[in-house]
Design a protein around this motif. Structure first.
Motif, short mmCIF file in Angstrom:
data_model
loop_
_atom_site.label_atom_id
_atom_site.label_comp_id
_atom_site.label_asym_id
_atom_site.label_seq_id
_atom_site.Cartn_x
_atom_site.Cartn_y
_atom_site.Cartn_z
N TYR A 158 43.49 39.12 72.07
CA TYR A 158 44.61 40.06 72.08
C TYR A 158 44.23 41.38 71.40
CZ TYR A 158 49.06 42.18 70.80
OH TYR A 158 50.09 43.08 70.62
N ASP A 159 43.59 41.27 70.24
CA ASP A 159 43.17 42.49 69.53
C ASP A 159 42.21 43.32 70.38
OD1 ASP A 159 44.70 41.65 67.43
OD2 ASP A 159 43.02 40.82 66.28
N LEU A 160 41.29 42.63 71.09
CA LEU A 160 40.34 43.35 71.95
C LEU A 160 41.07 44.05 73.10
CD1 LEU A 160 37.46 44.06 72.77
CD2 LEU A 160 37.34 41.86 74.01
N ALA A 161 42.05 43.37 73.66
CA ALA A 161 42.81 43.97 74.76
C ALA A 161 43.56 45.20 74.27
CB ALA A 161 43.79 42.95 75.34
N VAL A 162 44.14 45.13 73.06
CA VAL A 162 44.85 46.28 72.50
C VAL A 162 43.89 47.43 72.25
CG1 VAL A 162 46.16 47.12 70.52
CG2 VAL A 162 46.70 44.90 71.53
N THR A 163 42.72 47.13 71.65
CA THR A 163 41.73 48.17 71.36
C THR A 163 41.24 48.83 72.64
OG1 THR A 163 41.01 47.00 69.37
CG2 THR A 163 39.50 48.62 70.30
N THR A 164 40.95 48.02 73.64
CA THR A 164 40.49 48.56 74.92
C THR A 164 41.54 49.47 75.53
OG1 THR A 164 39.15 46.58 75.30
CG2 THR A 164 39.66 47.94 77.22
N TYR A 165 42.78 49.04 75.46
CA TYR A 165 43.87 49.86 76.01
C TYR A 165 43.96 51.20 75.27
CZ TYR A 165 48.56 51.55 76.98
OH TYR A 165 49.63 52.35 77.32
N GLU A 166 43.88 51.13 73.96
CA GLU A 166 43.98 52.36 73.17
C GLU A 166 42.83 53.31 73.50
OE1 GLU A 166 44.07 50.86 69.21
OE2 GLU A 166 46.23 50.42 69.24
N GLU A 167 41.62 52.75 73.67
CA GLU A 167 40.48 53.59 74.03
C GLU A 167 40.69 54.21 75.41
OE1 GLU A 167 37.21 50.96 73.81
OE2 GLU A 167 36.98 51.09 71.62
N GLN A 168 41.17 53.42 76.32
CA GLN A 168 41.41 53.95 77.66
C GLN A 168 42.53 54.98 77.65
OE1 GLN A 168 39.65 53.36 80.49
NE2 GLN A 168 38.23 52.24 79.14
N GLN A 169 43.49 54.80 76.76
CA GLN A 169 44.57 55.76 76.66
C GLN A 169 44.04 57.11 76.17
OE1 GLN A 169 47.70 55.59 77.63
NE2 GLN A 169 48.20 57.64 76.85
N ILE A 170 43.16 57.06 75.17
CA ILE A 170 42.57 58.30 74.65
C ILE A 170 41.74 58.97 75.74
CG2 ILE A 170 40.89 59.23 73.01
CD1 ILE A 170 41.84 57.06 71.03
N GLN A 171 40.94 58.17 76.46
CA GLN A 171 40.14 58.73 77.55
C GLN A 171 41.01 59.36 78.62
OE1 GLN A 171 37.26 56.02 79.17
NE2 GLN A 171 36.48 55.39 77.14
N ALA A 172 42.12 58.70 78.91
CA ALA A 172 43.02 59.23 79.93
C ALA A 172 43.61 60.57 79.48
CB ALA A 172 44.14 58.24 80.22
N GLU A 173 44.06 60.63 78.24
CA GLU A 173 44.66 61.87 77.74
C GLU A 173 43.62 63.00 77.70
OE1 GLU A 173 46.30 60.91 73.97
OE2 GLU A 173 47.86 59.59 74.79
N ASN A 174 42.41 62.68 77.17
CA ASN A 174 41.37 63.72 77.11
C ASN A 174 40.90 64.11 78.49
OD1 ASN A 174 41.53 63.62 74.33
ND2 ASN A 174 39.77 62.24 74.09
N GLY A 175 40.73 63.11 79.36
CA GLY A 175 40.27 63.41 80.72
C GLY A 175 41.26 64.27 81.48
N TYR A 176 42.54 63.93 81.28
CA TYR A 176 43.58 64.71 81.97
C TYR A 176 43.62 66.14 81.46
CZ TYR A 176 48.21 66.18 83.58
OH TYR A 176 49.24 66.88 84.16
N ALA A 177 43.50 66.30 80.17
CA ALA A 177 43.51 67.65 79.58
C ALA A 177 42.34 68.47 80.12
CB ALA A 177 43.46 67.56 78.07
N LYS A 178 41.15 67.84 80.21
CA LYS A 178 39.98 68.55 80.74
C LYS A 178 40.15 68.87 82.21
CE LYS A 178 34.93 68.32 81.02
NZ LYS A 178 34.90 68.83 82.39
N ALA A 179 40.73 67.92 82.97
CA ALA A 179 40.93 68.15 84.40
C ALA A 179 41.87 69.33 84.62
CB ALA A 179 41.48 66.90 85.06
N VAL A 180 42.93 69.39 83.80
CA VAL A 180 43.86 70.51 83.92
C VAL A 180 43.15 71.83 83.58
CG1 VAL A 180 45.94 71.56 82.93
CG2 VAL A 180 45.91 69.11 83.48
N GLN A 181 42.34 71.79 82.54
CA GLN A 181 41.60 72.99 82.13
C GLN A 181 40.63 73.42 83.22
OE1 GLN A 181 39.29 72.39 78.57
NE2 GLN A 181 38.93 74.57 78.25
N ASP A 182 39.91 72.45 83.80
CA ASP A 182 38.97 72.77 84.87
C ASP A 182 39.70 73.34 86.08
OD1 ASP A 182 36.95 71.89 83.27
OD2 ASP A 182 36.73 69.92 84.25
N TYR A 183 40.87 72.76 86.35
CA TYR A 183 41.63 73.26 87.51
C TYR A 183 42.10 74.69 87.27
CZ TYR A 183 45.56 74.04 90.65
OH TYR A 183 46.43 74.60 91.57
#
Length: 397
Positions: free
Chosen positions: A108-133
């Motif tokens: 469970y802890d691993l699933a939560v950590t993985t989700y949090e990491e993916q959440q950060i990647q999603a937020e950063n990736g989206y911000a960069k994609a908007v900037q690139d656009y």
């Protein structure tokens, strides 16, 4: 229930043995004499009842079981102990399950950590994609102005346009919720699955402490220390707990008698353990459906519950008792033995009355027991207390 004719045949012999005998002579002087046995009409009470047998049990009973394949390490109660709801009954070895809980917790802890990491990647990736656009869009707008003035070629214009479109497609790859980028749904599902497995293991860990679900008395202890909790001998429950504060009887009543039985009727209960005494009960429930009678009979029976009202009696759960259900009763009425009543072929009832001579009185009947019946004369006043009635009227009617 016995038919009236059957009762008359059986009870007639009894009445002739102990009834009040009267010797009357009829006829003129020198004529023949007729000797008859008589009995007076009495004022009294008559009760119609139904007697059935059944087991005595507690009003609430539960089987305590476990599906854990682990050894029982301690037993905290013995038969006859009074327990409260939630009280500890036994302990089951929890070492293996504790390890499973730890593994599930890690997953469970691993699933939560993985989700949090993916959440950060999603937020950063989206911000960069908007900037690139935004950058690509600005470059396209600049190139478009130059293209319209003829300062850049068609190829340069198309390149800038394609770069802007590529950047726009990158933005669409992200999942938004309330305008904010979120991790892929699969990572959230991983958390839910891991959480479900963790809760299941925690429940199993709690189940290592076997507790009573109700307040009552321990009537059976089938488990032994060292045995697996899910492998009790003869597949019996670990414990049986019953609420013995209020006892009841579960009986089956014939379909031919159930029409006279109703919730609320009084019941007189007897058993060998009572030593001739009786306790009071009440019909509390009648099943809405019948079931087959044991023994292959075509007769149907209806399960009925009787609650024992008297407290602190000698009755105990598990024994067989007899319940006499009072179906109907009448007090201060004219009463006769059933054998004194003659049933005619037309279905009416008549009595042979001695009043200087034999004569017939037509009557109707009321409450009827096994040996007595309430009688009401059709002609008002024709029958009173003390009227002499022929005990075996058939030869004279």
């Amino acid at each position: 229930a016995w038919s009236r004719k059957r009762k008359i045949l059986i009870i007639g012999a009894l009445v002739l043995g102990f009834g009040i005998l009267g010797m009357l002579l009829f006829g003129k002087k020198g004529g023949g004499q007729i000797q008859v046995s008589t009995i007076p009409v009495t004022l009294g009470s008559v009760t119609e009842d139904l007697t059935v047998s059944g087991p005595v049990s507690g009003t609430d009973s539960v089987d305590v079981v476990s599906n854990l394949h682990a050894e029982v390490t301690e037993i905290e109660v013995k038969e006859g102990d009074r327990v409260e709801a939630g009280q500890l009954l036994a302990l089951i070895d929890s070492s293996d399950i504790q390890k499973e809980v730890e593994i599930a917790q890690n997953a469970y802890d691993l699933a939560v950590t993985t989700y949090e990491e993916q959440q950060i990647q999603a937020e950063n990736g989206y911000a960069k994609a908007v900037q690139d656009y935004e950058a690509a869009k600005g470059e396209f707008n600049r190139t478009n102005v130059l293209y319209e003035s003829g300062s850049v070629s068609r190829v340069e214009w198309e390149t800038a346009r394609n770069q802007m479109r590529d950047a726009q497609r990158q933005i669409k790859n992200f999942t938004l919720k309330d305008g904010k980028a979120v991790a892929n749904e699969s990572y959230a599902l991983q958390i839910k699955n891991a959480e479900f497995e963790l809760e299941k293991k925690k429940e199993q860990l709690q189940d290592c402490q076997v507790t009573s679900p109700i307040a009552g008395t321990v009537v059976r202890v089938n488990v032994k220390v060292g045995r697996f909790a899910d492998e009790i001998e003869d597949k019996k429950p670990m414990f049986i707990i019953e609420n013995l504060d209020v006892l009841e009887m579960k009986i089956n009543i014939s379909e031919y008698s159930i029409g006279k039985v109703a919730v609320g009727q009084a019941v007189q209960i007897s058993a060998d353990i009572l030593g001739g005494e009786t306790v009071q009960g009440t019909v509390t429930a009648i099943s809405p459906t019948g079931e087959e009678k044991e023994g292959g009979s075509t007769e149907r029976v209806i399960p009925t519950t009787i609650q024992i009202e008297d407290k602190d009696t000698k009755l105990i759960a598990g024994i067989t008792a007899r319940a006499k259900i009072v179906l109907n009763e009448a007090n201060e009425v004219l009463v006769l033995p059933i054998s004194a009543i003659q049933e005619s072929e037309e279905g009416t009832y008549v009595l042979a009355v001695v009043e200087g001579a034999l004569k017939k009185i037509f009557v109707t009947t009321g409450v009827e027991s096994d040996i007595q019946v309430e009688v009401i004369s059709v002609e008002e006043g024709a029958l009173t207390e003390g009227t002499q009635i022929v005990t075996a009227p058939a030869p004279y009617m």
